[in-house]
Design an enzyme around this catalytic site. Structure first.
Site, short mmCIF file in Angstrom:
data_model
loop_
_atom_site.label_atom_id
_atom_site.label_comp_id
_atom_site.label_asym_id
_atom_site.label_seq_id
_atom_site.Cartn_x
_atom_site.Cartn_y
_atom_site.Cartn_z
N GLY A 286 50.72 52.11 -25.35
CA GLY A 286 51.89 52.35 -26.19
C GLY A 286 52.99 53.08 -25.47
O GLY A 286 54.18 52.83 -25.72
N SER B 127 48.01 57.98 -27.60
CA SER B 127 48.85 56.79 -27.73
C SER B 127 47.98 55.61 -28.13
O SER B 127 46.75 55.63 -27.95
CB SER B 127 49.57 56.47 -26.42
OG SER B 127 48.67 55.87 -25.49
N ASP B 128 48.57 54.56 -28.67
CA ASP B 128 47.84 53.32 -28.81
C ASP B 128 47.77 52.66 -27.44
O ASP B 128 48.36 53.13 -26.47
CB ASP B 128 48.51 52.41 -29.85
CG ASP B 128 47.52 51.47 -30.52
OD1 ASP B 128 46.48 51.16 -29.90
OD2 ASP B 128 47.78 51.04 -31.65
N TYR B 129 47.07 51.56 -27.36
CA TYR B 129 46.78 50.87 -26.10
C TYR B 129 48.08 50.53 -25.36
O TYR B 129 48.86 49.69 -25.80
CB TYR B 129 46.01 49.60 -26.43
CG TYR B 129 45.33 48.91 -25.28
CD1 TYR B 129 43.96 49.05 -25.07
CD2 TYR B 129 46.03 48.08 -24.41
CE1 TYR B 129 43.32 48.38 -24.04
CE2 TYR B 129 45.40 47.42 -23.38
CZ TYR B 129 44.05 47.57 -23.19
OH TYR B 129 43.42 46.90 -22.17
#
Length: 758
Positions: A307, A303-305
């Protein structure tokens, strides 16, 4: 930059850690793991792992002991102390950390895990190495202006060489999002607006970072991001929704991601944005059907930060546990920073909401990439203090930074051949970027230091300029008391003004969307005042996106796009400014006439009422104050030569299973050598799905001495003419195709037509 160059193992390792590792169950993997296969010993490790330990292998957090400017690049979070994070790692609650503080941090964490953890599974260390590690290269969109994928491969190779020496196994790059709205701040991280260029740079950067073997001590695992279509965010607003057809998604936005994965990238990152109502982080169609089933991607998705957690605020998940379930079942193997997987995955499996087989599959993927990185062979493979120092900012790296910066610079305008400048002319260097160790490296630099970069005035003086005065004139977004008066006086005392203006690092990059992509008002006032002196003006633009140029900036005799060029900024600009090196960069994105044209891109559709080439007509596709065109289009860029296009050779037909050879004669009638970027565009005049007015199909760089000419040839096949038909399958239909061999997406160059015959 191979293992043999600097092969000394980390002397700081304790003997106990090595013995513990050699005796661990995971060590047995070395003898049996073959490429990306999942051998039996992995099953033995999985059988020994608790659900909590499995969830821990899928949890990646920001390093508590962070490096460089990392703490300012992401939202703040209340995490554990470094000692607390080490304890979590030993307890099996973490798979690794990112943006940490170099070898010493990595050594201490890995040593603790290899000594004290139950299963001795090595940590992975990741970082945002976006356009360099210690040596900083031009921001990615600037590098794309080189139209030289090999250059991108070489800068990525050098960045990996430095980063791997600092204990980094994994970079969150390349970003391959197509950016067609210049209001979006993250334009600076990609390769611009064109899918072909995006594919070429995506693949080159992956090859550069990963090298010939991921297990090498100078290789770093690449991460394709942001999957998918982040660059299509509405209004150019970061983290915003994306709403677009599957055809547009597949034709324009997905190809660069696939090119990066096809080049061997073993990781990808889920995008923050939703697509057609479903967040990418919770989108099984995207993560499973497209990525796994269609593209056969074997690696890991992170995932992104936070996310996954952000799906709660987006209204897609009801709470953290629900968000973890949705993200994991969608196909996101690893959670970044939110701790949702560590907190909830074990319970979700116990409750039957997540199948244990699905959990095991993601853990296998993580263990497999750790093996491919050589971590099961040697957990300290990239952790060596001597190597960290020896590989940092080498002479070769600095030389490459200068070369990349030179090739990124784009000459937009050069009226009266004002450039290159004579070193003997009196120069008034004016503007907020005229001097000082600031705004040189550009956004998204974690470990580089502006204080080590060369500023503009230093570069100009080092080039041998005889008389240079320096005046700020204004701040970036604020006026300076007496600044304009001082600038006017400096201009009046000079032969020529070099005006260094544009965006600061803080105006471009993540979360830096702009509603007006113009030069800030205080700098425009400065430009108008300096232009009023009547002295010739050379504008040097600092920017991370396409800009809408106005007034005295737009009308300056010479304009160069100098982006954020990194460590060798001043030297590279001076090299081009004084003609030591000719300008060879071309725009990878369009500069509109006005901000209100955004999103704007060259490959737009014609519409049923296209604007005429001549005088304005009512009820046509046009704005009231601007044409349906770019002020400076994709592919535009001038040289110090005088280049002409002539003698088109376009055969009348292309056989269905044949090839067509297209050619033109490119001449340099000037007195200076130059490098021309010759571009091939086509248009399918009539099709079952309307086609863009032009599409880039190929390009070639040609070096031309004064008076030289060269016949440049391209070859096209039917496959290069394909598009997605009404059934979303690749197709192409017999008919007439326009072809241009030209210096930009709007230039006529030479033109011809051919018929595709069945």
């Amino acid at each position: 930059m191979t293992d043999s160059m600097i092969s000394r193992r980390a002397a700081l390792l304790g003997a106990g850690a090595i013995v513990a590792w050699s005796a661990s169950p995971a060590r047995a993997l070395l003898a049996q793991v073959d490429g990306a296969a999942l051998p039996a010993p992995i099953e033995a490790i999985l059988a020994r792992m608790t659900l909590e330990e499995k969830a821990g292998q899928l949890q990646l957090n920001a390093a508590a002991w962070s490096g460089g400017t990392a703490t300012g690049l992401n939202p703040p979070s209340s995490g554990p102390s470094f000692d607390g994070q080490v304890a979590d790692a030993v307890a099996g609650k973490l798979t690794g950390v990112f943006n940490g503080n170099g070898v010493e941090m990595a050594r201490r964490m890995q040593d603790a895990v290899m000594r004290g953890s139950r299963l001795k599974i090595p940590l992975i260390f990741a970082a945002d190495v976006i356009h360099g590690h210690r040596t900083i290269f031009p921001v990615p969109v600037a590098e794309a202006a080189s139209f030289d994928p090999d250059l991108a491969m070489r800068t990525a190779r050098m960045a990996a060489y430095e980063a791997a020496a600092a204990g980094i196994d994994w970079t969150f790059f390349p970003m391959v999002d197509i950016a067609r709205d210049q209001r979006w701040g993250r334009t600076m991280e990609g390769a611009g607006e064109d899918p072909l260029l995006g594919q070429m740079f995506a693949a080159a950067r992956v090859r550069g970072f990963q090298g010939r073997s991921l297990a090498a001590d100078d290789a770093v695992m690449a991460c394709i991001k942001h999957f998918a279509a982040y660059g299509a965010t509405e209004s150019g607003l970061d983290y915003n929704a994306v709403d677009l057809s599957e055809r547009t998604l597949r034709e324009i936005y997905l190809p660069p991601y696939k090119a990066g994965f096809d080049a061997g990238a073993m990781s990808g990152m889920a995008s923050f944005n939703e697509i057609n109502g479903v967040p990418a982080t919770g989108n099984p169609w995207l993560m499973q059907q497209v990525l796994r089933d269609e593209w056969k991607f074997p690696g890991i998705i992170v995932s992104d930060y936070t996310g996954d957690e952000e799906m709660i605020a987006a209204g897609f998940a009801k709470d953290g546990k629900d968000a973890a379930r949705l993200a994991f079942l969608a196909g996101v193997d690893m959670s970044m920073q939110s701790n949702l997987y560590a907190l909830h995955l074990a319970d979700l499996v116990r409750e039957g909401a997540v199948p244990q087989a699905t959990l095991d599959r993601s853990v296998r993927r993580v263990l497999a990439v750790k093996h491919r990185l050589g971590l099961f062979d040697d957990p300290f493979r990239r952790i060596d203090k001597t190597r960290e120092t020896a590989r940092s900012r080498t002479r070769a790296a600095i030389a490459l930074s200068r070369e990349a910066a030179q090739k990124a610079i784009v000459l937009l305008r050069n009226e009266g051949d004002l450039l290159p400048l004579d070193l003997n002319r009196r120069i008034a260097l004016i503007g907020p970027f005229a001097s000082g160790q600031h705004d040189l490296n550009g956004p998204w630099v974690v470990y580089g230091d502006n204080n080590q970069a060369v500023d503009l005035v230093t570069g100009i003086k080092a080039a041998g300029a005889r008389a240079v005065s320096v005046t700020a004139g204004s701040g970036v977004e604020e006026a300076l008391p007496g600044g304009i008066a001082a600038a006017v006086a400096a201009a009046q005392a000079a032969d020529v003004v070099v005006l260094a203006i544009g965006e600061s690092e803080g105006m471009s990059g993540e979360a830096q969307s702009r509603t007006s992509i113009t030069i800030p008002a205080p700098q425009m006032a400065l430009a108008e005042a300096v232009a009023g002196t009547g002295k010739p003006v050379v504008v040097l633009l600092k920017n991370g996106r396409g800009l809408a140029l106005e007034g005295a900036v737009r009308d300056a005799a010479a304009i160069m796009v100098t982006w954020f060029l990194g460590s060798e900024t001043g030297h590279a600009i001076a090299d081009v400014l004084f003609g030591k090196v000719g300008p060879s960069g071309r725009l990878p994105l369009s500069f509109p006439y006005e901000s209100g044209q955004e999103p704007y891109y060259y490959a737009h559709k014609a519409t049923g009422r296209p604007a005429p080439a001549g005088p304005r007509e009512p009820y046509k596709t046009q704005w009231r104050t601007a044409p349906n065109a770019a002020l400076y289009p994709f592919g535009h860029g001038l040289t110090y030569g005088k280049v002409t296009y002539a003698a088109p050779d376009v055969p009348p037909t292309l056989a269905w299973d044949g090839r067509i050879r297209l050619a033109a004669t490119i001449s340099n009638t000037g007195t200076r050598a130059c490098e021309e970027l010759v571009q091939l565009y086509i248009r399918d005049r009539v099709a079952s799905i309307t086609r863009p007015v032009r599409e880039l199909k190929a390009f070639r760089k040609v070096a031309l001495a004064p008076g030289a000419r060269e016949t440049v040839t391209f070859t096209l096949t039917r496959a290069q003419l394909e598009f997605l038909g009404q059934d979303l399958r690749p197709t192409v239909e017999p008919g007439t195709f326009d072809v241009w061999i030209a210096p930009s997406a709007q230039a006529e160059g030479v033109h011809g037509t051919f018929e595709l015959l069945r």
